[in-house]
Write a protein that holds these residues in place. Structure first.
Motif, PDB file in Angstrom:
ATOM      1  N   THR A 269      89.459 -24.615  76.267  1.00 52.82           N
ATOM      2  CA  THR A 269      88.023 -24.823  76.476  1.00 52.82           C
ATOM      3  C   THR A 269      87.451 -23.806  77.455  1.00 52.82           C
ATOM      4  N   SER A 270      88.109 -23.634  78.599  1.00 52.67           N
ATOM      5  CA  SER A 270      87.591 -22.700  79.610  1.00 52.67           C
ATOM      6  C   SER A 270      87.567 -21.271  79.080  1.00 52.67           C
ATOM      7  N   ILE A 271      88.537 -20.913  78.236  1.00 52.29           N
ATOM      8  CA  ILE A 271      88.570 -19.576  77.643  1.00 52.29           C
ATOM      9  C   ILE A 271      87.361 -19.380  76.733  1.00 52.29           C
ATOM     10  N   ALA A 272      87.097 -20.368  75.892  1.00 55.37           N
ATOM     11  CA  ALA A 272      85.948 -20.290  74.995  1.00 55.37           C
ATOM     12  C   ALA A 272      84.636 -20.238  75.779  1.00 55.37           C
ATOM     13  N   GLN A 273      84.564 -20.987  76.883  1.00 58.96           N
ATOM     14  CA  GLN A 273      83.352 -20.998  77.699  1.00 58.96           C
ATOM     15  C   GLN A 273      83.058 -19.620  78.286  1.00 58.96           C
ATOM     16  N   VAL A 274      84.084 -18.932  78.742  1.00 57.48           N
ATOM     17  CA  VAL A 274      83.891 -17.587  79.296  1.00 57.48           C
ATOM     18  C   VAL A 274      83.389 -16.631  78.213  1.00 57.48           C
ATOM     19  N   LEU A 275      83.972 -16.713  77.029  1.00 57.30           N
ATOM     20  CA  LEU A 275      83.551 -15.849  75.931  1.00 57.30           C
ATOM     21  C   LEU A 275      82.080 -16.079  75.592  1.00 57.30           C
ATOM     22  N   VAL A 276      81.686 -17.359  75.498  1.00 62.61           N
ATOM     23  CA  VAL A 276      80.306 -17.682  75.155  1.00 62.61           C
ATOM     24  C   VAL A 276      79.355 -17.258  76.263  1.00 62.61           C
ATOM     25  N   ALA A 277      79.688 -17.589  77.509  1.00 66.94           N
ATOM     26  CA  ALA A 277      78.804 -17.278  78.635  1.00 66.94           C
ATOM     27  C   ALA A 277      78.635 -15.770  78.826  1.00 66.94           C
ATOM     28  N   SER A 278      79.690 -15.003  78.660  1.00 62.32           N
ATOM     29  CA  SER A 278      79.591 -13.545  78.830  1.00 62.32           C
ATOM     30  C   SER A 278      78.727 -12.928  77.732  1.00 62.32           C
ATOM     31  N   ILE A 279      78.781 -13.493  76.530  1.00 62.98           N
ATOM     32  CA  ILE A 279      77.929 -13.000  75.443  1.00 62.98           C
ATOM     33  C   ILE A 279      76.472 -13.369  75.715  1.00 62.98           C
ATOM     34  N   LEU A 280      76.206 -14.598  76.171  1.00 66.98           N
ATOM     35  CA  LEU A 280      74.845 -15.030  76.475  1.00 66.98           C
ATOM     36  C   LEU A 280      74.218 -14.179  77.576  1.00 66.98           C
ATOM     37  N   LYS A 281      75.061 -13.718  78.508  1.00 64.92           N
ATOM     38  CA  LYS A 281      74.544 -12.949  79.653  1.00 64.92           C
ATOM     39  C   LYS A 281      74.877 -11.460  79.547  1.00 64.92           C
ATOM     40  N   ARG A 282      75.052 -11.011  78.315  1.00 59.18           N
ATOM     41  CA  ARG A 282      75.472  -9.622  78.114  1.00 59.18           C
ATOM     42  C   ARG A 282      74.437  -8.606  78.614  1.00 59.18           C
ATOM     43  N   ASN A 283      73.159  -9.016  78.711  1.00 59.70           N
ATOM     44  CA  ASN A 283      72.109  -8.085  79.147  1.00 59.70           C
ATOM     45  C   ASN A 283      71.889  -8.090  80.656  1.00 59.70           C
ATOM     46  N   LEU A 284      72.628  -8.944  81.365  1.00 59.37           N
ATOM     47  CA  LEU A 284      72.485  -8.980  82.823  1.00 59.37           C
ATOM     48  C   LEU A 284      73.218  -7.809  83.464  1.00 59.37           C
ATOM     49  N   ARG A 285      72.724  -7.405  84.620  1.00 62.89           N
ATOM     50  CA  ARG A 285      73.364  -6.331  85.363  1.00 62.89           C
ATOM     51  C   ARG A 285      74.242  -6.938  86.459  1.00 62.89           C
ATOM     52  N   LEU A 286      75.463  -6.486  86.540  1.00 67.85           N
ATOM     53  CA  LEU A 286      76.375  -6.997  87.565  1.00 67.85           C
ATOM     54  C   LEU A 286      75.992  -6.451  88.936  1.00 67.85           C
ATOM     55  N   PRO A 287      75.963  -7.315  89.956  1.00 66.24           N
ATOM     56  CA  PRO A 287      75.688  -6.824  91.314  1.00 66.24           C
ATOM     57  C   PRO A 287      76.865  -6.027  91.857  1.00 66.24           C
ATOM     58  N   TYR A 288      76.560  -4.977  92.605  1.00 70.68           N
ATOM     59  CA  TYR A 288      77.599  -4.161  93.242  1.00 70.68           C
ATOM     60  C   TYR A 288      78.701  -3.782  92.225  1.00 70.68           C
ATOM     61  N   SER A 289      78.299  -3.160  91.163  1.00 69.97           N
ATOM     62  CA  SER A 289      79.237  -2.864  90.075  1.00 69.97           C
ATOM     63  C   SER A 289      80.400  -1.978  90.517  1.00 69.97           C
ATOM     64  N   ASP A 290      80.197  -1.193  91.602  1.00 70.62           N
ATOM     65  CA  ASP A 290      81.260  -0.297  92.065  1.00 70.62           C
ATOM     66  C   ASP A 290      82.103  -0.899  93.183  1.00 70.62           C
ATOM     67  N   ASP A 291      81.722  -2.064  93.677  1.00 70.61           N
ATOM     68  CA  ASP A 291      82.442  -2.699  94.788  1.00 70.61           C
ATOM     69  C   ASP A 291      82.794  -4.130  94.383  1.00 70.61           C
ATOM     70  N   VAL A 292      84.020  -4.325  93.946  1.00 65.67           N
ATOM     71  CA  VAL A 292      84.414  -5.621  93.417  1.00 65.67           C
ATOM     72  C   VAL A 292      84.458  -6.689  94.503  1.00 65.67           C
ATOM     73  N   ASP A 293      84.736  -6.290  95.749  1.00 64.91           N
ATOM     74  CA  ASP A 293      84.772  -7.282  96.843  1.00 64.91           C
ATOM     75  C   ASP A 293      83.386  -7.855  97.116  1.00 64.91           C
ATOM     76  N   LYS A 294      82.380  -6.991  97.140  1.00 69.49           N
ATOM     77  CA  LYS A 294      81.011  -7.464  97.339  1.00 69.49           C
ATOM     78  C   LYS A 294      80.533  -8.257  96.123  1.00 69.49           C
ATOM     79  N   GLN A 295      80.935  -7.777  94.947  1.00 68.60           N
ATOM     80  CA  GLN A 295      80.529  -8.454  93.723  1.00 68.60           C
ATOM     81  C   GLN A 295      81.081  -9.868  93.676  1.00 68.60           C
ATOM     82  N   GLU A 296      82.299 -10.043  94.157  1.00 68.06           N
ATOM     83  CA  GLU A 296      82.944 -11.355  94.135  1.00 68.06           C
ATOM     84  C   GLU A 296      82.155 -12.376  94.942  1.00 68.06           C
ATOM     85  N   LYS A 297      81.517 -11.925  96.039  1.00 63.93           N
ATOM     86  CA  LYS A 297      80.756 -12.835  96.896  1.00 63.93           C
ATOM     87  C   LYS A 297      79.421 -13.247  96.280  1.00 63.93           C
ATOM     88  N   GLU A 298      78.975 -12.508  95.279  1.00 66.78           N
ATOM     89  CA  GLU A 298      77.692 -12.804  94.653  1.00 66.78           C
ATOM     90  C   GLU A 298      77.826 -13.653  93.383  1.00 66.78           C
TER      91      GLU A 298
END
Length: 618
Positions: A269-298
C-alpha cells in the motif's frame, strides 16, 4: 493473576487465534500476553538453538520428501515417465513461487511467528497424507513389475488416489510457502540492531542458517533418499514426517525467549501511495534541489517508532521526493496527512527507492541461478550414466550426486565464518570482511570456473569408451571438482543474496525479501528450460547431433554446452559489476528514543516542517 508461560499454553493461545476459530475470550490475558511480548529484550544467540534446530529438521523433512518425488510417481504411483516429470515440474513451480504468497501474508497480516506455526502444521498434515498414500493399499495403485513399468502397461491410480496425492502435494506447497520466507527474518528479529555486537551476530546468523540448510539438504539427498530407494517408501516418507513434528516441538520450546514483530498491514500500500502521490505532484518544484539535507527538513517527515531504522532522504530517483512536498490542505492540525495517497513520508519514499535499487541486482541473481542450475542438473544427468558404486555392495542413489555440492557448502561456510572473515576484516577493515555485493561477485566468478572445469571433465567422459548399455565406467566422483566449486560458489553468492535482500529491503518486507531469493531460483528454472530448447534447436539443424542428447547425455557435446553457460556467466558478471557500481546501500540511522511530534521537530531544527506548505509551480 500471572499467566502460565508454558509450551502448552502458548500452543493453545495461538491455535485460538486461527482465522476459523474464535478469539480468546479473556481479553485481559491476551493483553497481558501481548505486553509481555513487547517488553521482551532480544536474546540473540540464546534463541538460535531452537530456531536453527527447527529449521534444520524442517528442511530435512521438506527436501527428504521432494528430492525423489518424480522417481516415486514413476516407479510406485505407476505414472508414465512424461506424466511423472510434468507433475514434478508443476509441483516444483508452485513450490518455488509459493514463498511470495506466504511472505505477503507473513509481512502484512500474520507476522513471522504465527506464519511459521500455522504453515508448519499444514506442512505436517501434507507429509502425513503423502506417507499414507505410500503405505495404505487403498490409497495407492497396485504394485507394478519392472517389465510392465518399461512397457507402460501398469494399472494406474484411481481418481480418488490421485486426489489424495494432489491434496498432500498442495498442503506441502502451502507449508513451504509460509515456513521458508518467515524463518530467516524471524531469526533476525531476535537480534538487537542498536547494539554493535548484535549487528555482527546477524551476519554470522545468515552464514550458519545457510550452512545448516545445506547440511539438511545433504542429509535429505543421502540418508533419506537411500532409505526411499533401497529400503521402503513408507519409511522414507514417514521419517521426514516425524522430523517435521520434532521441528514444531523444538520451535515451541523457545517461545518464552522469542521477540515478536507485529505485521504492519499491506506491504504494497505505501509503495502504491508514493507512486500515486509523486505523479499527482509531478509539476511541483522541490525545495533546495541541490542540498538534500535542507530539502529533508522541508518535506513531510513524521517521527517513527523507537528501535526502528530511519531512512535518510537521498538524491537518487529524486522525482519520488515530490510525494513528500507539503501544499495547502495536505495535513490535519495534528500533523497527519489528510490523504495518504497525496502526501507520503520520506520513510515511505526511501523504502520505494530501496526496492528500485535492488531490482537490477535481483536480475543478475536470476542469471546466476541459471548458470548454477544448468551445471547442477547436467552433472546429475552425467552421474546417472557413470559408475556410481562404492564397493561391491553399495550403490549411490542417483539423487545423492547432489550431496557432493551440499557437503562442500556445509563444510566451507564454517571455515569462511571462523577463519576467512576475521582475516579479511583485518585487511579491509570492513565488518564481515567483504561487502555483500563483493561476496556475490566472488560467487559469480566461482561458478564460471566451475562450468569451465565441468566442460573439461565432460570432454574426458565423452572421450572415454562407453559400455554396451551406454554407460561410462568412469567413477561419478570425477564430477567432484565442479560440484565442490559449485558448493563454494553458493556459499558466497547465495548467502550474500539472502543477506542483501534481508538488510536492504524495507524493514516491514523482511519475509518478502527472503521470498524474492527463492523466486529468483524459480524463474531461473524456467529460463533453463528455454535455454535447453534453444540449444537443442540450434545444434540439431541440418541433421546434426544435438549437444544435449535426449537418450544419453554422454553422446552429446555437454562440454560445449558448459562453455556456452560459462560465457553467459561472464556476461552476467560484467552486468553485475555495473549494477554494483551504481548501487547505493540504505542510508539510515537507528531511532533509540520515541519522541512526540513537537520534540521530534525541535530536535531536527524545523518546528514548522509539518505545517509549512509549498506553493505549486507550473
Amino acid at each position: 493473576m500471572r499467566r502460565r508461560n508454558s509450551v502448552f499454553t502458548t500452543l493453545v493461545y495461538y491455535l485460538k487465534c486461527l482465522p476459523f476459530m474464535e478469539k480468546p475470550i479473556l481479553r485481559d490475558e491476551e493483553d497481558e500476553n501481548q505486553l509481555q511480548l513487547r517488553e521482551r529484550k532480544p536474546r540473540g544467540w540464546k534463541t538460535m538453538p531452537y530456531i536453527l534446530a527447527n529449521e534444520t529438521a524442517a528442511k530435512i523433512a521438506i527436501y527428504g520428501l521432494t528430492a525423489n518425488l518424480t522417481v516415486y510417481l514413476y516407479e510406485h504411483f505407476n505414472m508414465s515417465l512424461i506424466s511423472a516429470t510434468n507433475v514434478g515440474n508443476i509441483f516444483s513451480g508452485f513450490f518455488n513461487f509459493s514463498p511470495l504468497v506466504g511472505a505477503f501474508f507473513s509481512d502484512s497480516y500474520l507476522g513471522h511467528f504465527r506464519t511459521i506455526i500455522y504453515t508448519s502444521f499444514v506442512n505436517l498434515l501434507g507429509m502425513i497424507l503423502l506417507t499414507l498414500s505410500a503405505s495404505v493399499p487403498g490409497l495407492k495403485p497396485p504394485t507394478c513389475s519392472t517389465v510392465d513399468l518399461n512397457l507402460g502397461t501398469c494399472v494406474g491410480a484411481s481418481t480418488f488416489q490421485h486426489a489424495v496425492l494432489y491434496i498432500s502435494l498442495a498442503l506441502l506447497v502451502v507449508g513451504y510457502g509460509g515456513i521458508v520466507p518467515s524463518s530467516v527474518p524471524f531469526g533476525a528479529d531476535q537480534f538487537d540492531r542498536t547494539k554493535e555486537q548484535h549487528k555482527k551476530d546477524i551476519k554470522r546468523y545468515y552464514n550458519w542458517y545457510y550452512a545448516l540448510t545445506a547440511a539438511a539438504i545433504f542429509i535429505a539427498y543421502t540418508v533419506i533418499v537411500y532409505i526411499q530407494s533401497e529400503v521402503s517408501w513408507p519409511i522414507g516418507f514417514g521419517i521426514p514426517a516425524g522430523l517435521m513434528l520434532i521441528s514444531i516441538i523444538v520451535f515451541f520450546l523457545g517461545t518464552k525467549y522469542y521477540i515478536h514483530v507485529d505485521p504492519k498491514g499491506s506491504v504494497f500500500t505505501s509503495i502504491a501511495q508514493v507512486l500515486v502521490a509523486s505523479i499527482l505532484k509531478r509539476n511541483l518544484r522541490l525545495p533546495y534541489s541541490d542540498d538534500v539535507d535542507k530539502q529533508e527538513k522541508e518535506l513531510y517527515d513524521p517521527p517513527i517508532s523507537a528501535g526502528k531504522y530511519k531512512l535518510r532522504l537521498t538524491k537518487q530517483f529524486k522525482f519520488f521526493n515530490k510525494a513528500a512536498v507539503i501544499i495547502d490542505g495536505d495535513i490535519n492540525q495534528n500533523g497527519s496527512p489528510k490523504n495518504m495517497w497525496a502526501l507520503c513520508s520520506i520513510q515511505s519514499i526511501e523504502e520505494l527507492k530501496c526496492l528500485i535499487r535492488i531490482i537490477p541486482v535481483w536480475f543478475s541473481g536470476i542469471i546466476y541461478f541459471v548458470v548454477v542450475t544448468q551445471l547442477f542438473n547436467f552433472s546429475y544427468l552425467q552421474g546417472i550414466s557413470m559408475y556410481h558404486k562404492l564397493g561391491p555392495h553399495f550403490t549411490m542413489p542417483p539423487a545423492s550426486i547432489y550431496a557432493i555440492c551440499y557437503l562442500a557448502l556445509t563444510l566451507f561456510i564454517p571455515l569462511y565464518d571462523t577463519i576467512l572473515i576475521p582475516l579479511a576484516s583485518k585487511i579491509t577493515n570492513i565488518e564481515g570482511g567483504i561487502t555483500v555485493l563483493q561476496r556475490q561477485g566472488i560467487g559469480i566468478v566461482t561458478v564460471i570456473i566451475a562450468n569451465v572445469v565441468g566442460a573439461v571433465v565432460a570432454k574426458k567422459v565423452q572421450d572415454f569408451p562407453l559400455s554396451d548399455d551406454g554407460t561410462s565406467s568412469l567413477s561419478v566422483f570425477w564430477l567432484t571438482p565442479q560440484l565442490v566449486l559449485l558448493g563454494v560458489s553458493q556459499a558466497f553468492s547465495d548467502v550474500g543474496q539472502i543477506e542483501l535482500y534481508n538488510t536492504q529491503f524495507p524493514e516491514h518486507m523482511s519475509a518478502l525479501a527472503t521470498a524474492v531469493f527463492y523466486a529468483s531460483m524459480a524463474v531461473a528454472n524456467y529460463l533453463c528450460t528455454l535455454m535447453d530448447n534453444i540449444v537443442n534447436s540450434v545444434t540439431s539443424k541440418n541433421g546434426k547431433q544435438t549437444w544435449l542428447n535426449d537418450n544419453n547425455i554422454l553422446l552429446g557435446r555437454l562440454d560445449l554446452f558448459y562453455y556456452v553457460v560459462a560465457i553467459l556467466g561472464v556476461f552476467n558478471f560484467i552486468y553485475f559489476l555495473i549494477c554494483a557500481y551504481f548501487y547505493r546501500y540504505k542510508d539510515m540511522k537507528i531511532i533509540h528514543t520515541e519522541f512526540s511530534d513537537s520534540e521530534y521537530n525541535e530536535i531536527n531544527g524545523s518546528a514548522t516542517q509539518l505545517t509549512r506548505p509549498l506553493e505549486a509551480h507550473p
